[in-house]
Write an enzyme that holds these catalytic residues in place. Structure first.
Site, PDB file in Angstrom:
ATOM      1  N   TYR A   7       4.187 -69.607  -2.753  1.00 17.95           N
ATOM      2  CA  TYR A   7       4.732 -68.255  -2.554  1.00 17.95           C
ATOM      3  C   TYR A   7       5.635 -68.260  -1.330  1.00 17.95           C
ATOM      4  CZ  TYR A   7       4.140 -63.158  -1.790  1.00 17.95           C
ATOM      5  OH  TYR A   7       4.325 -61.830  -1.567  1.00 17.95           O
TER       6      TYR A   7
ATOM      7  N   LYS B 114       4.828 -64.559  -7.914  1.00 10.98           N
ATOM      8  CA  LYS B 114       3.964 -63.400  -7.659  1.00 10.98           C
ATOM      9  C   LYS B 114       2.770 -63.413  -8.621  1.00 10.98           C
ATOM     10  CE  LYS B 114       6.212 -60.885  -4.435  1.00 10.98           C
ATOM     11  NZ  LYS B 114       5.709 -60.056  -3.343  1.00 10.98           N
TER      12      LYS B 114
ATOM     13  N   ALA C 191      15.288 -49.420   7.199  1.00 14.05           N
ATOM     14  CA  ALA C 191      14.703 -48.302   6.420  1.00 14.05           C
ATOM     15  C   ALA C 191      15.209 -48.389   4.986  1.00 14.05           C
ATOM     16  CB  ALA C 191      15.087 -46.966   7.064  1.00 14.05           C
TER      17      ALA C 191
HETATM   18  N1  LIG Z   1       5.982 -58.420   4.501  1.00 14.97           N
HETATM   19  C1  LIG Z   1       6.114 -57.927   3.296  1.00 14.97           C
HETATM   20  O1  LIG Z   1       5.180 -57.827   2.514  1.00 14.97           O
HETATM   21  C2  LIG Z   1       7.466 -57.449   2.859  1.00 14.97           C
HETATM   22  C3  LIG Z   1       7.556 -56.594   1.776  1.00 14.97           C
HETATM   23  C4  LIG Z   1       8.822 -56.151   1.384  1.00 14.97           C
HETATM   24  C5  LIG Z   1       9.949 -56.559   2.079  1.00 14.97           C
HETATM   25  N2  LIG Z   1       9.791 -57.408   3.122  1.00 14.97           N
HETATM   26  C6  LIG Z   1      10.962 -57.906   3.838  1.00 14.97           C
HETATM   27  O2  LIG Z   1      11.641 -56.828   4.447  1.00 14.97           O
HETATM   28  C7  LIG Z   1      13.046 -57.076   4.420  1.00 14.97           C
HETATM   29  C8  LIG Z   1      13.731 -55.920   3.741  1.00 14.97           C
HETATM   30  O3  LIG Z   1      13.273 -55.853   2.399  1.00 14.97           O
HETATM   31  P1  LIG Z   1      13.660 -54.557   1.521  1.00 14.97           P
HETATM   32  O4  LIG Z   1      13.156 -54.806   0.143  1.00 14.97           O
HETATM   33  O5  LIG Z   1      13.242 -53.323   2.231  1.00 14.97           O
HETATM   34  O6  LIG Z   1      15.259 -54.659   1.534  1.00 14.97           O
HETATM   35  P2  LIG Z   1      16.312 -53.458   1.633  1.00 14.97           P
HETATM   36  O7  LIG Z   1      17.640 -54.059   1.450  1.00 14.97           O
HETATM   37  O8  LIG Z   1      15.869 -52.353   0.754  1.00 14.97           O
HETATM   38  O9  LIG Z   1      16.144 -52.933   3.144  1.00 14.97           O
HETATM   39  C9  LIG Z   1      16.698 -53.600   4.249  1.00 14.97           C
HETATM   40  C10 LIG Z   1      17.180 -52.494   5.172  1.00 14.97           C
HETATM   41  O10 LIG Z   1      17.581 -53.056   6.405  1.00 14.97           O
HETATM   42  C11 LIG Z   1      18.787 -52.441   6.792  1.00 14.97           C
HETATM   43  N3  LIG Z   1      19.520 -53.274   7.740  1.00 14.97           N
HETATM   44  C12 LIG Z   1      20.247 -54.376   7.471  1.00 14.97           C
HETATM   45  N4  LIG Z   1      20.838 -54.814   8.601  1.00 14.97           N
HETATM   46  C13 LIG Z   1      20.445 -53.971   9.602  1.00 14.97           C
HETATM   47  C14 LIG Z   1      20.714 -53.889  10.993  1.00 14.97           C
HETATM   48  N5  LIG Z   1      21.508 -54.771  11.595  1.00 14.97           N
HETATM   49  N6  LIG Z   1      20.136 -52.875  11.702  1.00 14.97           N
HETATM   50  C15 LIG Z   1      19.331 -51.984  11.093  1.00 14.97           C
HETATM   51  N7  LIG Z   1      19.053 -51.988   9.783  1.00 14.97           N
HETATM   52  C16 LIG Z   1      19.597 -53.000   9.047  1.00 14.97           C
HETATM   53  C17 LIG Z   1      19.533 -52.230   5.482  1.00 14.97           C
HETATM   54  O11 LIG Z   1      20.550 -51.253   5.634  1.00 14.97           O
HETATM   55  C18 LIG Z   1      18.399 -51.780   4.569  1.00 14.97           C
HETATM   56  O12 LIG Z   1      18.212 -50.379   4.609  1.00 14.97           O
HETATM   57  C19 LIG Z   1      13.238 -58.413   3.687  1.00 14.97           C
HETATM   58  O13 LIG Z   1      13.330 -59.479   4.610  1.00 14.97           O
HETATM   59  C20 LIG Z   1      11.947 -58.562   2.902  1.00 14.97           C
HETATM   60  O14 LIG Z   1      11.584 -59.912   2.696  1.00 14.97           O
HETATM   61  C21 LIG Z   1       8.603 -57.853   3.533  1.00 14.97           C
HETATM   62  O1  LIG Z   2       7.673 -61.678  -1.370  1.00 15.57           O
HETATM   63  C1  LIG Z   2       7.098 -61.519  -0.283  1.00 15.57           C
HETATM   64  O2  LIG Z   2       6.722 -62.437   0.463  1.00 15.57           O
HETATM   65  C2  LIG Z   2       6.807 -60.156   0.212  1.00 15.57           C
HETATM   66  C3  LIG Z   2       7.778 -59.120  -0.239  1.00 15.57           C
HETATM   67  O3  LIG Z   2       7.629 -58.773  -1.571  1.00 15.57           O
HETATM   68  C4  LIG Z   2       9.198 -59.446   0.095  1.00 15.57           C
HETATM   69  O4  LIG Z   2      10.066 -59.126  -0.743  1.00 15.57           O
HETATM   70  O5  LIG Z   2       9.407 -59.972   1.193  1.00 15.57           O
HETATM   71 MN   LIG Z   3       9.454 -58.432  -2.641  1.00 17.21          MN
END
Ligand SMILES: NC(=O)c1ccc[n+]([C@@H]2O[C@H](COP(=O)([O-])OP(=O)(O)OC[C@H]3O[C@@H](n4cnc5c(N)ncnc54)[C@H](O)[C@@H]3O)[C@@H](O)[C@H]2O)c1
Ligand SMILES: O=C(O)C[C@H](O)C(=O)O
Ligand SMILES: [Mn+2]
Length: 541
Positions: free
Chosen positions: A91, A164, A292
């Site tokens: 993963y 997943k 966000a």
């Molecule tokens: N830990 C977890 O379980 C988990 C879950 C989901 C997403 N994530 C991670 O979170 C990140 C975002 O995922 P997402 O699905 O929300 O993507 P997304 O594209 O929906 O959101 C990313 C956001 O960050 C903003 N952004 C980009 N550059 C920026 C900057 N310089 N300053 C401020 N904001 C900025 C974008 O405008 C966007 O709104 C990814 O790296 C993803 O892997 C982690």
């Molecule tokens: O895939 C992951 O590790 C968590 C989350 O779904 C992401 O998109 O980052």
């Molecule tokens: Mn994801």
């Protein structure tokens, strides 16, 4: 009648050298295997030794996929013996490498379904043929426009659905025969892929508007018609599509968006874990989301809902929450807010320096957050200066840099602990080994939706819930509490991944019980534990 060759080539049926002599005679595979009969344990030991000999994490993953492609039972038994070691390989983060190189590394479709916007009429047939008579209870579907934080990977993104689902089985015992990975190939805007002669997906830009919406809806209708007991998991859609799709279907079918809801649950659980350690209340916190999008707003919505449950009014709860995106702190006079950002946008009149709130340091100096969560995809965004500014206002700064994969994380746990002299309460999206600092061993929670989506799915499916609603989601978040001894120095904010199968069961029970208590199950469930045990699958011959 399944032929001997078909049995050996079917990963659901094949046991390889695990077939007993009697089985070999009965199935006609006696002369098609080396004569030695091995137990599953012996096969696992030999296969694991091969795994360990692979020179890189990518080679290790490719080898594990070969095992998956030939013998599901052996793959999942080995996974069950090495959960902590295998999670980052099968993963996140190594899956990002195989996604980026999927078309160049392709050897096997792994029972995935590749639906094309250029051939919508073929959907139902593809789903039926892939199911091959199985009653599919769980689909993970992606259009791969927002893979982790690495963006648009076209048809390569099918691998996130495959990965997943492997975690669903490894963590919660979801039967691999009950699942299907699906990619909606809507083209790609990734130039690298479009110019790659090996690229295996539709060679055109992403289609937008009505045609795309109809493609998605055609898929939902075909899937729901073909599989009447379906739980539909949406993964890694782009910000503009994820929430819109979830909101369109969540009240009518049993469905879930992992980036929005799964991440919301696990991050709320991490925040509650931090409250266990500090003894404070969530509704006394000041919450800042850096990034966000799908995840950032999904988490903010969950934090907001929890503050309401703690007794705050909607306005009081919103006064504790700040969103920061590319524009800086989000204000309600901005014309480019997403529907999910709008409820949390602030009034400029609240700040004398509103126009300066376009960089994170100024925002931290002004807002003085006690919780800061990164879902921005901006690596290193939480600098030492910003972190120490935050720490100058709060005793125990709660900092969750959640962007994946590793190369995108806003700050490492090691840096956060050193910059705050061990005071920060940290969780990352990627796995982090314990960190020694000034004589204390700090356990770092992995705030990754993989710690909750497997149990959430198992519980929802076992309960036969008609929908997945906020009550069930809240039950999932709270079921992760109480598993960590918060009194220990260096205690993590979340339970360790080594307990993943244990707490996935806790999550499943809590979610199923919530559905039963609400009376929203298709079948009468008198004992949720029994219903869950009846559904679970164990890797054994
Ligand atoms: N830990 C977890 O379980 C988990 C879950 C989901 C997403 N994530 C991670 O979170 C990140 C975002 O995922 P997402 O699905 O929300 O993507 P997304 O594209 O929906 O959101 C990313 C956001 O960050 C903003 N952004 C980009 N550059 C920026 C900057 N310089 N300053 C401020 N904001 C900025 C974008 O405008 C966007 O709104 C990814 O790296 C993803 O892997 C982690
Ligand atoms: O895939 C992951 O590790 C968590 C989350 O779904 C992401 O998109 O980052
Ligand atoms: Mn994801």
């Amino acid at each position: 009648m399944t032929t001997p060759i078909e049995i050996l080539n079917n990963p659901f049926l094949n046991k390889g050298t695990g077939f007993t002599m009697e089985e070999r005679k009965e199935l006609g595979v006696a002369g098609l295997l080396p004569p030695r009969v091995q137990t599953l344990e012996e096969q696992e030991a030999a296969t694991y030794a091969q795994y360990q000999s692979k020179p890189s994490d990518l080679e290790k993953r490719l080898f594990l996929m070969e095992i998956f492609n030939t013998n599901h039972t052996l793959f999942y038994y080995m996974f069950s013996q090495h959960v902590v070691e295998f999670m980052p390989i099968v993963y996140d983060p190594v899956i990002a490498d195989t996604i980026e190189n999927y078309s160049d590394l392709f050897v096997d479709p792994q029972n995935a379904v590749y639906l094309s916007i250029d051939n919508p009429e073929g959907m139902e047939e593809a789903l039926k043929n892939a199911a091959n008579g199985r009653d599919i209870k769980l689909i993970v579907v992606t259009d791969a426009e927002g893979i982790l934080g690495i963006g648009d990977w076209g048809v390569n993104g099918v691998d996130i659905a495959v990965g997943k689902l492997m975690v669903y089985t490894a963590a919660a015992g979801v039967n691999p025969a009950d699942v299907l990975p699906v990619v909606l190939d809507n083209g790609t805007n990734n130039k690298e892929l479009l110019e790659n002669p090996n690229y295996l997906g539709n060679r055109h830009e992403r289609v937008r508007g009505e045609k795309y919406d109809k493609f998605v809806d055609d898929f939902v209708q075909a899937a729901e018609k073909t599989f009447p007991n379906l739980y539909l998991h949406w993964e890694d859609f782009a910000r503009q599509n994820g929430a819109k799709i979830l909101n369109k279907y969540k009240n009518d079918i049993t469905t879930f968006n992992d980036d929005i809801q799964g991440t919301g649950i696990i991050t709320l659980a991490a925040a509650l874990g931090a409250m266990n350690i500090t003894g404070e209340k969530l509704s006394d916190q000041t919450y800042l989301s850096f990034g966000a999008g799908s995840a950032g707003c999904g988490i903010a919505a969950r934090i907001f809902d929890e503050m309401l449950q703690e007794g705050l009014s909607e306005d009081e709860a919103k006064s504790h929450i700040y969103l920061f995106d590319k524009q800086g702190v989000l204000f309600d006079d901005m014309d480019d807010l997403t529907p999910e950002q709008k409820p949390f946008a602030r009034k400029r009149s609240e700040f004398e320096n509103a126009d300066q709130l376009t960089d994170l340091l100024t925002a931290v100096q002004t807002i003085k957050p006690s919780i800061m969560v990164g879902t921005s995809t901006v690596p290193g965004a939480f600098t030492k200066e910003i972190v120490q500014e935050m720490a100058s206002h709060v005793e125990r700064p709660i900092i969750f840099p959640l962007s994946n994969p590793t190369k995108l994380v806003e700050a490492t746990a090691k840096d956060l602990l050193e910059w705050t002299d061990g005071k920060a309460l940290v969780a990352n999206g990627i796995p982090v080994d314990p960190i020694e600092y000034k004589g204390v061993t700090y356990n770092i929670g992995q705030a990754n939706n993989a710690l909750v989506y497997p149990g959430l799915g198992l519980g929802t499916i076992a309960s036969t819930a008609t929908v997945l609603n906020d009550e069930m989601i809240s039950a999932a978040a709270h079921s992760l509490g109480g598993l960590v001894d918060a009194s220990q120095p260096g205690a993590a904010v979340l339970p360790p991944v080594s307990q993943l199968t244990k707490f996935s069961e806790d999550v499943a029970i809590a979610v199923a019980q919530s559905a039963v208590d609400q009376g929203i199950t298709k079948e009468k469930i008198s004992d949720v534990k029994e219903a869950i045990e009846a559904l679970k699958w164990e890797p054994k011959y």
